[in-house]
Write a protein that holds these residues in place. Sequence first.
Motif, PDB file in Angstrom:
ATOM      1  N   ASN A 148       0.910  -1.283   0.066  1.00  0.00           N
ATOM      2  CA  ASN A 148       0.159  -0.049  -0.151  1.00  0.00           C
ATOM      3  C   ASN A 148       0.930   1.214  -0.094  1.00  0.00           C
ATOM      4  OD1 ASN A 148      -2.451  -1.418  -0.011  1.00  0.00           O
ATOM      5  ND2 ASN A 148      -2.501  -1.323   2.214  1.00  0.00           N
ATOM      6  N   VAL A 162      -2.611   9.859  10.874  1.00  0.00           N
ATOM      7  CA  VAL A 162      -3.399   8.862  10.677  1.00  0.00           C
ATOM      8  C   VAL A 162      -2.563   7.568  10.684  1.00  0.00           C
ATOM      9  CG1 VAL A 162      -5.169  10.133   9.138  1.00  0.00           C
ATOM     10  CG2 VAL A 162      -3.249   9.181   8.099  1.00  0.00           C
ATOM     11  N   GLY A 163      -1.530   7.507  11.308  1.00  0.00           N
ATOM     12  CA  GLY A 163      -1.049   6.303  11.570  1.00  0.00           C
ATOM     13  C   GLY A 163       0.092   5.664  10.836  1.00  0.00           C
ATOM     14  N   SER A 195       4.118   5.312  10.214  1.00  0.00           N
ATOM     15  CA  SER A 195       5.073   5.122  11.206  1.00  0.00           C
ATOM     16  C   SER A 195       6.395   5.687  10.315  1.00  0.00           C
ATOM     17  CB  SER A 195       5.618   3.756  11.611  1.00  0.00           C
ATOM     18  OG  SER A 195       5.883   3.026  10.290  1.00  0.00           O
ATOM     19  N   GLN A 210       7.490   3.681   7.709  1.00  0.00           N
ATOM     20  CA  GLN A 210       6.736   3.854   6.402  1.00  0.00           C
ATOM     21  C   GLN A 210       7.203   5.133   5.794  1.00  0.00           C
ATOM     22  OE1 GLN A 210       2.909   3.302   8.322  1.00  0.00           O
ATOM     23  NE2 GLN A 210       2.693   1.288   7.169  1.00  0.00           N
ATOM     24  N   LEU A 233       6.317   2.347  15.879  1.00  0.00           N
ATOM     25  CA  LEU A 233       5.711   1.585  14.893  1.00  0.00           C
ATOM     26  C   LEU A 233       4.258   1.023  15.779  1.00  0.00           C
ATOM     27  CD1 LEU A 233       5.029  -0.216  12.383  1.00  0.00           C
ATOM     28  CD2 LEU A 233       6.311  -2.063  13.547  1.00  0.00           C
ATOM     29  N   SER A 251       2.082   4.224  15.933  1.00  0.00           N
ATOM     30  CA  SER A 251       1.455   4.482  14.749  1.00  0.00           C
ATOM     31  C   SER A 251       0.301   3.342  14.440  1.00  0.00           C
ATOM     32  CB  SER A 251       2.637   4.077  13.501  1.00  0.00           C
ATOM     33  OG  SER A 251       3.685   5.161  13.438  1.00  0.00           O
ATOM     34  N   ILE A 252       0.429   2.105  14.688  1.00  0.00           N
ATOM     35  CA  ILE A 252      -0.387   1.266  14.599  1.00  0.00           C
ATOM     36  C   ILE A 252      -1.858   1.580  15.418  1.00  0.00           C
ATOM     37  CG2 ILE A 252      -1.087  -1.141  15.128  1.00  0.00           C
ATOM     38  CD1 ILE A 252       1.542  -2.186  14.265  1.00  0.00           C
ATOM     39  N   ARG A 260      -2.653   4.726  16.205  1.00  0.00           N
ATOM     40  CA  ARG A 260      -3.212   5.912  15.478  1.00  0.00           C
ATOM     41  C   ARG A 260      -4.033   5.114  14.382  1.00  0.00           C
ATOM     42  NH1 ARG A 260       1.359   8.483  16.675  1.00  0.00           N
ATOM     43  NH2 ARG A 260       2.562   8.246  14.883  1.00  0.00           N
ATOM     44  N   ARG A 261      -3.536   4.200  13.762  1.00  0.00           N
ATOM     45  CA  ARG A 261      -4.348   3.924  12.575  1.00  0.00           C
ATOM     46  C   ARG A 261      -5.592   2.959  12.912  1.00  0.00           C
ATOM     47  NH1 ARG A 261       0.477   0.110  10.371  1.00  0.00           N
ATOM     48  NH2 ARG A 261       1.981   1.804  10.338  1.00  0.00           N
ATOM     49  N   PHE A 274      -8.191  11.201  14.154  1.00  0.00           N
ATOM     50  CA  PHE A 274      -8.050  12.564  13.964  1.00  0.00           C
ATOM     51  C   PHE A 274      -8.865  13.506  13.320  1.00  0.00           C
ATOM     52  CE2 PHE A 274      -4.214  11.444  16.466  1.00  0.00           C
ATOM     53  CZ  PHE A 274      -4.185  12.380  17.463  1.00  0.00           C
ATOM     54  N   LEU A 292      -6.649   6.325   3.438  1.00  0.00           N
ATOM     55  CA  LEU A 292      -5.295   6.442   3.965  1.00  0.00           C
ATOM     56  C   LEU A 292      -4.979   5.464   5.059  1.00  0.00           C
ATOM     57  CD1 LEU A 292      -4.181  10.034   3.370  1.00  0.00           C
ATOM     58  CD2 LEU A 292      -3.095   8.035   2.280  1.00  0.00           C
ATOM     59  N   PRO A 293      -5.689   5.467   6.265  1.00  0.00           N
ATOM     60  CA  PRO A 293      -5.541   4.566   7.289  1.00  0.00           C
ATOM     61  C   PRO A 293      -5.517   3.180   7.073  1.00  0.00           C
ATOM     62  CG  PRO A 293      -6.908   6.515   8.063  1.00  0.00           C
ATOM     63  CD  PRO A 293      -6.866   6.367   6.545  1.00  0.00           C
ATOM     64  N   ILE A 294      -6.464   2.623   6.028  1.00  0.00           N
ATOM     65  CA  ILE A 294      -6.323   1.256   5.634  1.00  0.00           C
ATOM     66  C   ILE A 294      -5.158   1.011   5.082  1.00  0.00           C
ATOM     67  CG2 ILE A 294      -7.778  -0.249   3.992  1.00  0.00           C
ATOM     68  CD1 ILE A 294      -9.396   0.381   6.523  1.00  0.00           C
ATOM     69  N   LEU A 295      -4.856   1.761   3.969  1.00  0.00           N
ATOM     70  CA  LEU A 295      -3.777   1.536   3.408  1.00  0.00           C
ATOM     71  C   LEU A 295      -2.367   1.508   3.942  1.00  0.00           C
ATOM     72  CD1 LEU A 295      -4.346   3.784   0.208  1.00  0.00           C
ATOM     73  CD2 LEU A 295      -4.275   1.328   0.226  1.00  0.00           C
ATOM     74  N   LEU A 296      -2.275   2.575   4.938  1.00  0.00           N
ATOM     75  CA  LEU A 296      -1.015   2.401   5.862  1.00  0.00           C
ATOM     76  C   LEU A 296      -0.917   1.118   6.682  1.00  0.00           C
ATOM     77  CD1 LEU A 296      -1.068   6.230   7.060  1.00  0.00           C
ATOM     78  CD2 LEU A 296       0.653   4.990   5.712  1.00  0.00           C
ATOM     79  N   ASP A 297      -2.133   0.735   7.195  1.00  0.00           N
ATOM     80  CA  ASP A 297      -2.264  -0.648   7.940  1.00  0.00           C
ATOM     81  C   ASP A 297      -1.927  -1.782   6.997  1.00  0.00           C
ATOM     82  OD1 ASP A 297      -2.372  -1.178  10.338  1.00  0.00           O
ATOM     83  OD2 ASP A 297      -4.647  -1.510  10.440  1.00  0.00           O
ATOM     84  N   GLY A 298      -1.706  -1.734   5.659  1.00  0.00           N
ATOM     85  CA  GLY A 298      -1.267  -2.660   4.832  1.00  0.00           C
ATOM     86  C   GLY A 298      -2.528  -3.635   4.421  1.00  0.00           C
ATOM     87  N   LYS A 299      -3.802  -3.043   4.719  1.00  0.00           N
ATOM     88  CA  LYS A 299      -4.894  -3.922   4.431  1.00  0.00           C
ATOM     89  C   LYS A 299      -5.192  -3.610   2.970  1.00  0.00           C
ATOM     90  CE  LYS A 299      -6.598  -3.350   9.087  1.00  0.00           C
ATOM     91  NZ  LYS A 299      -7.565  -2.431  10.083  1.00  0.00           N
ATOM     92  N   ARG A 347     -12.369   9.960   7.411  1.00  0.00           N
ATOM     93  CA  ARG A 347     -11.111   9.191   7.527  1.00  0.00           C
ATOM     94  C   ARG A 347     -10.867   8.704   8.945  1.00  0.00           C
ATOM     95  NH1 ARG A 347      -6.288  13.173   5.984  1.00  0.00           N
ATOM     96  NH2 ARG A 347      -6.653  13.839   8.381  1.00  0.00           N
TER      97      ARG A 347
END
Lengths: 853, 223
Positions: free
Chosen positions: A476, A762-763, A765, A768, B78, B81-82, B84-85, B90, B109-116, B157
């Motif tokens: 992603n 929004v998360g 790291s 990342q 990390l 960050s996880i 926050r996701r 926010f 964006l939070p979904i993408l950053l979470d690798g989902k 978001r």
Amino acid sequence: MRRRGESRSIMGILLKFTMRNIKEHKFRTFLIILSIALSVMLFFASFSISDALSAMFMENIKTFIGTSEVAVYAGPMSESGLVTLKDLGEDADRFEYQIGSVDYSVKYQKKDKSKADIHLRGFSLEDLAKINPITLVDPGDVENNFSGKTAIISADFAEENHLQVGDSMKFIFSEDDTKVFRVGAIGENRGYFKKSFMSDGETVNMIIPIKTAQNFMETKSAYQLIYLKTADEKNIEQDLEFLQTLYKGDYVEKTITKGEIDAQIRPIRVPFLFMLTLVVLISVFIIYTSFKVIMLERLPILGTFRSIGATKRMTNTIMIVECFLYGMIGSVAGTILGTFALSMVMKVMVSSFGGDVTLDYPQVNLLYAFLFGITLSTISAIIPIAKTTKIPVKEILLNIVEGTKRKRPYLRFIIAFLFIIAAYALPKVLSTGMMAAASGGLSIVCAIVAAICFIPYLSDMLLTVSERLFGALFGNIGRIALKNLKGNKSTYDNVILLVIGLTSIVTISVLGDAMERETLAYFDAMHYDVSVTLYGGTQTSVQRVLTVKGIDDIINYEESWGGYKINGEERSFVSSAYGANDAQFFDYFQVDVLDTEDDEAIYEKLLNGRNMILSTKVQEKYGLTLDQEVHLETEAGNKDYRIIGFFNESKSAGMSMITSGKNVRHDTKNYDKISLAIRVQPGVDPDMVVSGIEQKASQLPYYRVDTLKQLRADYLQENQMIVTVLGIFSAATAFIGSIGVMNNFMVSFLSRRKSFAILTSVGMSRKQRKKLIWIEAAAAGFIGSIFGLVTGFIIIKMVGVLLEKIGASISLMLTPMIVVGAIVGAVSVCLLASVSVARQSSGISVLEELKYE
Amino acid sequence: MDIAVSVKNVCKNFMLGEEEVKVLKELTFDIKKGEFVSLMGPSGSGKSTLLYLIGGLDEPTMGQILVNNKELKTMKDLEESIMRRRELGFVFQFYNLIPNLNVEDNIMLPILLDGKNPKKYEKDLNDILKLVGLEDRRYHTPRELSGGQQQRVAIARALINDPDIIMADEPIGNLDSVTGTEIMELFKRINVEKNKTIIQVTHSENAAKYGNRIIRLKDGRIL
């Protein structure tokens, strides 16, 4: 008075503010100045190279012909091989001088028993003063008594061999003939005494009395060569006609004049000007984008100044002074670098030959380079400055400037199409002589500008297409990276910089590859060991050559450059025409005639009648067919040649014809030149044969003897030298581009600090974030390399057409090595440029970035 | 009732030039799950700083902050960050959307950053777009939206990963009163219907009324 005082103080504050800004943005200032300096450097070097080369060639040519413009030597019917001075009569005032010369090649035996090649040139001191004056550093007594076995030698030779006036020198005239000469005087290393790269820097000239030379050569009062200089070079053609009637039966030829050298060297300017154009494009782009950022950054402050009474003129003046300042500093640095670069280029260009480099160019070029730098800087910055001027103060102060909104979204398309039309039409409209080269070069520049105009649209398209690929490769984060790049101006700027840089590198690499490939193919088709060209030679000279030990077999053939023309064109029909005297020619020169199994029959036909076989490149260029009769214009009048075959070859850049030796000789009046191809006996060193032939040919006015191995190495080295110099220029272009890329990444990062903070909120790291930066860099590099390769491909196709137009057809192609190199190079540049961005990204304060608008 | 956020003796100091400024002074309070808390106070009272500390976007000089019973200080980048996701959302005064991404991309964006895999969240995305009333604006970029619409995107978001806690920093500070009311109604619905804990920083008494508790700060202390 008060108003003036007031405005002066505002100007003062504005200037202070500008200086502080320059100080605060050292890297950007450095980048702008560097790009101006490098552009000025390349401008100066490109602009001066032909002048400097011409001056250097003239200086070197003086070692052979002095200031003479015409040489007369014995014709083919002469038994003695000598000429005598004729009375010019009433026409004496048409010439500055008429001087006879007798030369002799000997070996000088050094104290350590090694030998050096010496060219003894017989002149009287009076004649020497006219044709090529020598300044004597130690005159001895030659001015009173220059006779007998006395020689004037160069200061270099005297120093190398520890010789002084009065010392003895032992010369070997032949195996059983040695003579001892006395050093009569020592002269400065100029004129005949200059070490010339044109004679490989090894042969040393010495002046001996003309009477002595005539005695040794038993010429009595005759000479081998008579040199003349016209009173007015403009009338040289009439003077030649006059001399031809006076010296009936002898050869009367022009030596090389400055005008001819200039014309020969002028084309060398073309590739350098091409490189210069790319550098100017990159520099304009960097300065333009930098000033855009500068103006955006200063907008609120300029608005504030305007609100307290500064006029538009004041704020504009300050900005223009700033870019003028950059231009001044960059130009001064650039001209200094330019003289250095020019001297380096000249050194590289003559390094393969040996000899001394002299740097001589019109001083006004320095002024031109300086003015060029200032103009470049000012013009590049003027658009952002003018755009800012148009923004109303109210909008600036209320921060409601709609800077990103494009009022004319199709303007780029319109400009791009105009440039495409220009790129297509220019070579069609201007297609003759030097105009063809100029229009070809201009059309290449237009094509590059058109490509640049399309880059934003094409980049977005490629980014959309690549999103899945990057998603699959990097997950992603890869997708987010590509989404971030889309619609991002910094991405476009980077891609444009990479495209210009890569275009220059790709074009030069492809040209270099092609030149090497063609040279190798050219020599692969020659199956002999030694090449000999004798000017002014006769069959007796050939017989003398044949007596040299180690020769196994020899053929005599004809070769003419530019002897055939067609359709009244100024350019030659072929680059070279070969004349085969018998079928053995085809054993020495590999010619594979296409679409025939009976080559022998073709050869037989070729040797009889006015037939020719042509390389396929000539066939393609003129749309010729087998059995077609071609009407060719020659020195001996118009001749009709029938085409009896075609062959594939890279000789003479692929534009060549073969006919019988008789045809070439008669049609081109090529009587005074003898071309020989020699095979040496097994186990014999070709270099020994070359030495033997040189000894035998030493009485001829001009000859050239080389082993094929040496010729091949020389050609490769000559090609390599030009490619190396152009490579340095293209590396400089790419270097400026890379610095621009680095600056763009930094500018992009600074303007996206907030975006990074949002992503963090929004998360995202830290890891990342860094990954995102690296992927963005790699993707920008990848896209830049793809467009750079595509643009490079278009440009090399255009260069191919251009070369064909100026008579040098080379097949140019992108090799896998160049493709891989371009991709790896562009990606590496972007990754390197992102190192500092990645480092700085760790220090982002989310609170600061997100809380305060 | 479970505790969503626990703040214990938290201090935050900033360096202002040579001088150290104490922004937060030994704050201690809890926020229960499902609560809608408003942090109020004059400018410079430290309310935004407190919100960013709770969100793990900044570190306290002293003290402990626990979010969903996890102490932020002990978490690595990390882990934070996880969190926050997945557990926090926010919303900012100036919306803070990525300008060149469209509404859908910004929300995801939070979904993408979470690798989902974003495809698996299509339904959630549609539901959230419906909730915030932006179904017909999904392919627009932020600059094509009004302030209120941009704030709805920011709320969407914040909701996409179904977090327990939503944090809003003056969410209506940049909006007109009508739009502001709409946004606050939306927050209220999210709080009631989805049982999300909401912590907002606001200057507006009206906005604060939508919550069920107000924490007032002055000079870095709770009044």
